[in-house]
Design a protein around this motif. Structure first.
Motif, short mmCIF file in Angstrom:
data_model
loop_
_atom_site.label_atom_id
_atom_site.label_comp_id
_atom_site.label_asym_id
_atom_site.label_seq_id
_atom_site.Cartn_x
_atom_site.Cartn_y
_atom_site.Cartn_z
N LEU A 33 29.75 39.36 40.54
CA LEU A 33 30.23 38.49 41.82
C LEU A 33 31.84 38.16 41.71
O LEU A 33 32.05 37.85 43.00
CB LEU A 33 29.30 37.19 41.39
CG LEU A 33 28.55 36.60 42.65
CD1 LEU A 33 27.93 37.61 43.53
CD2 LEU A 33 27.58 35.54 42.08
N LEU A 34 32.27 38.00 40.69
CA LEU A 34 33.76 37.36 41.05
C LEU A 34 34.45 38.93 41.51
O LEU A 34 35.41 38.55 42.38
CB LEU A 34 34.36 37.45 39.58
CG LEU A 34 33.67 36.26 38.35
CD1 LEU A 34 34.37 35.95 37.29
CD2 LEU A 34 33.74 34.65 39.51
N ALA A 37 33.76 38.83 45.11
CA ALA A 37 34.32 37.55 45.75
C ALA A 37 35.78 38.08 46.25
O ALA A 37 36.24 37.90 47.23
CB ALA A 37 34.34 36.58 45.27
N ASP A 63 35.88 28.79 45.72
CA ASP A 63 34.71 28.91 44.90
C ASP A 63 33.38 29.05 45.76
O ASP A 63 32.26 29.58 45.37
CB ASP A 63 34.38 28.08 43.89
CG ASP A 63 35.15 28.24 42.48
OD1 ASP A 63 35.70 29.29 42.36
OD2 ASP A 63 34.95 27.58 41.44
N LEU A 66 31.34 32.30 46.46
CA LEU A 66 30.47 32.84 45.42
C LEU A 66 29.20 32.75 45.84
O LEU A 66 28.22 33.37 45.39
CB LEU A 66 30.94 32.21 43.89
CG LEU A 66 32.24 32.58 43.44
CD1 LEU A 66 32.51 31.84 42.17
CD2 LEU A 66 32.40 34.12 42.92
N LEU A 71 28.08 38.81 50.09
CA LEU A 71 28.61 39.35 48.56
C LEU A 71 27.67 40.45 48.09
O LEU A 71 28.05 40.87 47.39
CB LEU A 71 28.78 38.36 47.62
CG LEU A 71 30.49 37.93 47.68
CD1 LEU A 71 31.07 37.24 48.71
CD2 LEU A 71 30.61 36.61 46.56
#
Ligand code: DC
Length: 206
Positions: A33-34, A37, A63, A66, A71
């Motif tokens: 997920l990072l 992003a 943030d 996220l 995403l």
């Protein structure tokens, strides 16, 4: 206890990591997920994911991003894979992942390089995999289930391309960590895969 769950896209590693976290009462981080992003932020910035300067600039994403459902899309997944080849991006995301792994009591992290780079000292390392055809079929089911039109052959091509990029990048390529238990979920349903992972953790941590 740190549990590292690595593997290619749509292998079932996210489902397994979440289930392990619930079963053993540990916090969970989906590290993909990072990267997603960062990939999304590059697009929002009008940048090029293959350009290391644009990709690094996108590491300062807010943030809130996220939690954005976008995403999860295939398009953002492709961008994530492209930004993840840049060593500067991997360095920028390292501290956050490392701190999560080292929190008191332990954690479950899933990704591509958890057992090799982020937490090589993890007590348990799993490498979750499945055939490309099966992973494409799962992704197709998931997308059509959400009402998104999807082409199975195109998904299979995308997955193969993503595997190729993730496994052959110079920095922290996708591979099973030394000593990792390889769990092939090609012929396993969700419950059987989770049960196998729980059993493996129970054995490995003793
Ligand atoms: O697990 P995922 O499909 O959400 O990951 C998206 C991309 O992010 C993946 O193709 C490669 C990259 N990634 C990575 O390089 N290292 C990680 N630990 C997690 C993801």
């Amino acid at each position: 206890m740190i549990i590292a769950v690595d593997g290619p896209t749509a292998s079932g590693k996210g489902t397994i990591a979440k289930a392990l976290a619930a079963h053993f009462g540990l916090p969970h981080l989906d590290t993909g997920l990072l990267y997603r992003a960062v990939g999304r932020q590059v697009a929002l910035n009008g940048g090029n994911p293959d350009n290391p300067v644009d990709a690094l600039a996108a590491c300062g994403f807010a943030d809130d991003l996220l939690a954005d459902e976008i995403l999860r899309s295939e398009a953002v997944g492709g961008f994530a894979s492209r930004v993840s080849v840049h060593p500067a991006v991997r360095r920028a995301l390292f501290d956050r992942q490392r701190a999560f792994a080292l929190q008191p009591g332990g954690a479950v992290l899933d990704g591509r390089d958890i057992g090799t780079v982020i937490a090589p000292e993890a007590q348990v390392k799993l490498f979750v995999t499945a055939s490309v055809a099966e992973r494409a079929r799962r992704r197709w089911l998931e997308m059509t289930g959400r009402g998104i039109a999807a082409d199975l052959a195109a998904i299979e091509r995308d997955i193969a391309l993503r595997d190729e990029r993730d496994m052959n990048r110079a920095d922290a390529p996708l591979m099973a960590a030394p000593g990792a238990l390889v769990l092939d979920t090609t012929t396993l349903g969700r419950d059987a895969a989770v049960a196998a992972a729980i059993a493996a953790v129970a054995v490995h941590r003793s």
